[in-house]
Design a protein around this motif. Structure first.
Motif, short mmCIF file in Angstrom:
data_model
loop_
_atom_site.label_atom_id
_atom_site.label_comp_id
_atom_site.label_asym_id
_atom_site.label_seq_id
_atom_site.Cartn_x
_atom_site.Cartn_y
_atom_site.Cartn_z
N ILE A 61 0.83 -1.21 0.00
CA ILE A 61 0.00 0.00 0.00
C ILE A 61 0.87 1.25 0.00
CG2 ILE A 61 -1.65 1.32 1.40
CD1 ILE A 61 -2.89 -1.37 2.19
N LYS A 62 1.96 1.24 0.75
CA LYS A 62 2.84 2.41 0.83
C LYS A 62 3.51 2.72 -0.50
CE LYS A 62 3.85 2.31 5.73
NZ LYS A 62 4.85 2.28 6.78
N GLU A 63 3.68 1.72 -1.36
CA GLU A 63 4.33 1.91 -2.64
C GLU A 63 3.42 2.54 -3.69
OE1 GLU A 63 5.80 -1.90 -3.77
OE2 GLU A 63 7.29 -1.95 -2.16
N LEU A 64 2.10 2.52 -3.46
CA LEU A 64 1.15 3.04 -4.43
C LEU A 64 1.11 4.56 -4.43
CD1 LEU A 64 -1.89 0.66 -3.81
CD2 LEU A 64 -0.36 0.62 -5.76
N SER A 65 0.76 5.13 -5.58
CA SER A 65 0.57 6.57 -5.67
C SER A 65 -0.82 6.90 -5.13
CB SER A 65 0.67 7.01 -7.13
OG SER A 65 -0.40 6.46 -7.88
N VAL A 66 -1.12 8.18 -5.03
CA VAL A 66 -2.42 8.61 -4.51
C VAL A 66 -3.53 8.11 -5.45
CG1 VAL A 66 -3.87 10.60 -3.97
CG2 VAL A 66 -1.47 10.59 -3.31
N GLU A 67 -3.31 8.24 -6.75
CA GLU A 67 -4.30 7.76 -7.72
C GLU A 67 -4.46 6.25 -7.63
OE1 GLU A 67 -6.42 9.45 -9.65
OE2 GLU A 67 -5.62 11.21 -8.61
N GLY A 68 -3.36 5.55 -7.44
CA GLY A 68 -3.41 4.10 -7.28
C GLY A 68 -4.18 3.70 -6.04
N LEU A 69 -4.00 4.46 -4.96
CA LEU A 69 -4.73 4.20 -3.73
C LEU A 69 -6.23 4.38 -3.93
CD1 LEU A 69 -2.49 5.97 -1.08
CD2 LEU A 69 -2.95 3.53 -1.23
N LYS A 70 -6.61 5.43 -4.66
CA LYS A 70 -8.03 5.68 -4.91
C LYS A 70 -8.64 4.58 -5.77
CE LYS A 70 -7.81 10.66 -4.34
NZ LYS A 70 -7.94 11.98 -4.97
N GLU A 71 -7.90 4.14 -6.78
CA GLU A 71 -8.39 3.07 -7.66
C GLU A 71 -8.55 1.76 -6.89
OE1 GLU A 71 -5.74 2.75 -10.97
OE2 GLU A 71 -6.16 4.80 -11.66
N LYS A 72 -7.53 1.40 -6.11
CA LYS A 72 -7.59 0.16 -5.34
C LYS A 72 -8.70 0.22 -4.29
CE LYS A 72 -4.27 -2.51 -6.83
NZ LYS A 72 -4.50 -3.86 -7.32
N SER A 73 -8.89 1.40 -3.69
CA SER A 73 -9.92 1.56 -2.69
C SER A 73 -11.30 1.32 -3.31
CB SER A 73 -9.86 2.96 -2.09
OG SER A 73 -10.86 3.13 -1.13
N ALA A 74 -11.55 1.90 -4.46
CA ALA A 74 -12.83 1.70 -5.14
C ALA A 74 -13.01 0.23 -5.53
CB ALA A 74 -12.90 2.58 -6.38
N GLU A 75 -11.94 -0.39 -5.98
CA GLU A 75 -11.99 -1.80 -6.37
C GLU A 75 -12.34 -2.70 -5.18
OE1 GLU A 75 -8.56 -4.99 -7.52
OE2 GLU A 75 -8.48 -3.05 -8.57
N PHE A 76 -11.68 -2.47 -4.05
CA PHE A 76 -11.92 -3.29 -2.87
C PHE A 76 -13.29 -3.00 -2.24
CE2 PHE A 76 -7.34 -4.20 -2.94
CZ PHE A 76 -7.38 -5.57 -2.69
N LYS A 77 -13.77 -1.76 -2.32
CA LYS A 77 -15.10 -1.44 -1.81
C LYS A 77 -16.16 -2.19 -2.63
CE LYS A 77 -14.22 3.09 0.16
NZ LYS A 77 -14.47 4.54 0.05
N LYS A 78 -15.98 -2.24 -3.93
CA LYS A 78 -16.91 -2.98 -4.80
C LYS A 78 -16.87 -4.46 -4.46
CE LYS A 78 -18.99 -3.70 -9.03
NZ LYS A 78 -19.96 -4.68 -8.61
N GLN A 79 -15.66 -4.99 -4.28
CA GLN A 79 -15.52 -6.40 -3.93
C GLN A 79 -16.19 -6.70 -2.59
OE1 GLN A 79 -11.44 -7.71 -3.74
NE2 GLN A 79 -12.00 -9.82 -3.30
N HIS A 80 -16.05 -5.79 -1.63
CA HIS A 80 -16.66 -5.98 -0.30
C HIS A 80 -18.17 -6.01 -0.41
CE1 HIS A 80 -18.01 -4.56 3.74
NE2 HIS A 80 -17.23 -5.59 4.07
N SER A 81 -18.75 -5.09 -1.16
CA SER A 81 -20.21 -5.08 -1.28
C SER A 81 -20.70 -6.32 -2.02
CB SER A 81 -20.69 -3.80 -1.98
OG SER A 81 -20.20 -3.74 -3.29
N ASP A 82 -19.96 -6.77 -3.03
CA ASP A 82 -20.34 -7.99 -3.75
C ASP A 82 -20.29 -9.21 -2.83
OD1 ASP A 82 -20.66 -6.48 -6.02
OD2 ASP A 82 -18.76 -7.11 -6.95
#
Length: 63
Positions: free
Chosen positions: A6-27
């Motif tokens: 997580i620390k290696e990701l950029s801010v944009e990468g963090l936002k993309e991964k966050s959205a991806e994992f939130k979708k996965q969580h709701s699914d």
């Protein structure tokens, strides 16, 4: 996802991964409510990953 990854990701990468994992969580939650998952602890793991990503985003915004 580990904290070191997580620390290696950029801010944009963090936002993309966050959205991806939130979708996965709701699914996962929806699938679990219909039919019990084989591994329900996966929901906890994904939820904690979302929290780690959000924490890192907040930390970077404050700097």
């Amino acid at each position: 996802m580990k904290q070191s990854e997580i620390k290696e990701l950029s801010v944009e990468g963090l936002k993309e991964k966050s959205a991806e994992f939130k979708k996965q969580h709701s699914d996962l939650k929806l699938a679990h409510s219909v039919t019990p998952l084989e591994n329900p602890l996966l929901i906890r793991k994904v939820r904690r990953t979302v929290a780690r990503l959000a924490t890192e985003l907040t930390k970077r915004e404050l700097q």
